[in-house]
Design a protein around this motif. Structure first.
Motif, mmCIF file in Angstrom:
data_model
loop_
_atom_site.group_PDB
_atom_site.id
_atom_site.type_symbol
_atom_site.label_atom_id
_atom_site.label_comp_id
_atom_site.label_asym_id
_atom_site.label_seq_id
_atom_site.Cartn_x
_atom_site.Cartn_y
_atom_site.Cartn_z
ATOM 1 N N ASP A 104 65.659 11.371 -27.333
ATOM 2 C CA ASP A 104 65.133 12.071 -26.166
ATOM 3 C C ASP A 104 63.892 12.872 -26.565
ATOM 4 N N TRP A 105 62.723 12.259 -26.395
ATOM 5 C CA TRP A 105 61.470 12.915 -26.780
ATOM 6 C C TRP A 105 61.207 14.172 -25.953
ATOM 7 N N SER A 106 61.660 14.184 -24.705
ATOM 8 C CA SER A 106 61.430 15.363 -23.861
ATOM 9 C C SER A 106 62.154 16.582 -24.432
ATOM 10 N N MET A 137 62.783 17.058 -27.664
ATOM 11 C CA MET A 137 62.035 17.463 -28.848
ATOM 12 C C MET A 137 60.823 18.298 -28.458
ATOM 13 N N GLU A 159 67.296 16.236 -31.583
ATOM 14 C CA GLU A 159 65.955 16.305 -31.004
ATOM 15 C C GLU A 159 65.409 17.738 -30.947
ATOM 16 N N GLY A 200 62.190 19.306 -33.197
ATOM 17 C CA GLY A 200 61.033 19.910 -32.554
ATOM 18 C C GLY A 200 60.792 21.340 -33.007
#
Length: 309
Positions: free
Chosen positions: A99-101, A103, A226, A230
């Motif tokens: 889930d890049w969002s 991060m 994630e 980040g």
């Protein structure tokens, strides 16, 4: 239903595979150190290698030091794919895909916390901060930090909050022991940092272990690494670009130099930051079941990894 720790049962998990992967990573670290060692022989006139740095070239030193993390991560990824026969995604998160969002939200919130904290610190003790900004030195530092420091932070998170936390889960079958042990090991691996020599083990080890616990709690509560990746990345990027001090592990041509460091104050301030961020995250992502930090882990199938040592 959580899946992050339960994913540890996927693939080939025999205990000796984890040992082999450790030596893979150690080999990657050694190989990645070769360019730094060669550069030290080439540039250091007095042949003094105690500081593991290149005289008068902090940005080059930083870049070559970061190569060791890239090589280490590369060897771990090889071990995950070819020895464990796992998908990287199953090691990183309990979600169907990374889930890049999440991060990027971790990056945003921790950047905001560090920025506000830095402003407060400067207001309280302006005499402890010196402006040393040099555009010619800062530009190459900026590109090295932006491109390489996130990989260094991600490497530590993949190793401690993902790979070995999952591996220990198959032995302990609970959540609190992998969280505690990986956080302590994370702290101990920083014992060689200059800050420890400067301020002492008694004050610095709790800081490193607390940071490990902070990232570990996030990982367990959010069912994935994630957020931790980040936050760890922006933490190191922020410090490398904006603040340096003589006892720092990351000596850089940053914007400011801190003249005096109060480690006791930093420890208290850090715990307050962790508490605030965990509260915000718990509201945003609706973390209600805090038993994720200590409950028993029920494997979806009996892992073939648990053999008698």
């Amino acid at each position: 239903m959580t899946k992050f720790l339960e994913n540890s049962s996927q693939g080939n998990n025999k205990w000796y595979i984890y040992m082999v992967s450790f030596f893979f990573m150690l080999g990657g670290n050694v190989i990645g150190s070769i360019p730094l060692i060669v550069a030290m022989f080439y540039f250091n006139s007095d042949m003094n290698f105690e500081s593991a740095s290149i005289e008068g070239r902090p940005t080059l030193t930083l870049a070559l030091m970061l190569l060791t993390f890239i090589a280490t991560l590369g060897m771990l990824l090889i071990a995950i794919k070819y020895l464990h026969k796992k998908r990287l995604n199953d090691v990183l998160t309990g979600r169907p895909s990374f889930d890049w969002s999440r991060m990027f939200y971790g990056i945003k919130i921790w950047f905001a916390v560090m920025a506000v904290s830095s402003v407060i610190s400067v207001i309280i003790s302006p005499e402890d901060v010196e402006l040393i900004f040099d555009l010619g030195k800062f530009v190459p530092l900026f590109f090295v930090v932006i491109l390489m420091v996130p990989i260094q932070a991600a490497t530590e998170e993949v190793i401690f909050r993902a790979y070995y936390m999952q591996g220990m889960t198959m032995i302990s079958r609970n959540r609190w022991l992998p969280l505690l042990v990986t956080s302590i090991i994370f702290g101990l691996l920083h014992i060689g940092n200059p800050e420890v020599e400067e301020f002492g083990v008694a004050i610095m080890m709790p800081q490193y272990i607390s940071m490990g616990l902070f990232f570990g709690i996030m990982t367990l509560m959010d069912d994935g690494s994630e957020l931790a990746i980040g936050m760890h990345a922006i933490n190191n990027v922020f410090l490398a670009l904006f603040f340096t001090h003589d006892s720092s592990a990351l000596k850089t041509d940053a914007v400011f130099r801190i003249k005096e460091v109060n480690p006791e104050y930093e420890m208290i301030f850090m715990l307050i930051q962790f508490t605030i961020v965990l509260f915000i995250l718990s509201r945003k992502y609706k973390w209600k079941d805090w038993s994720r930090l200590y409950a028993k882990v029920i494997m979806p199938k009996e892992p073939e990894a648990i053999e008698e040592l």
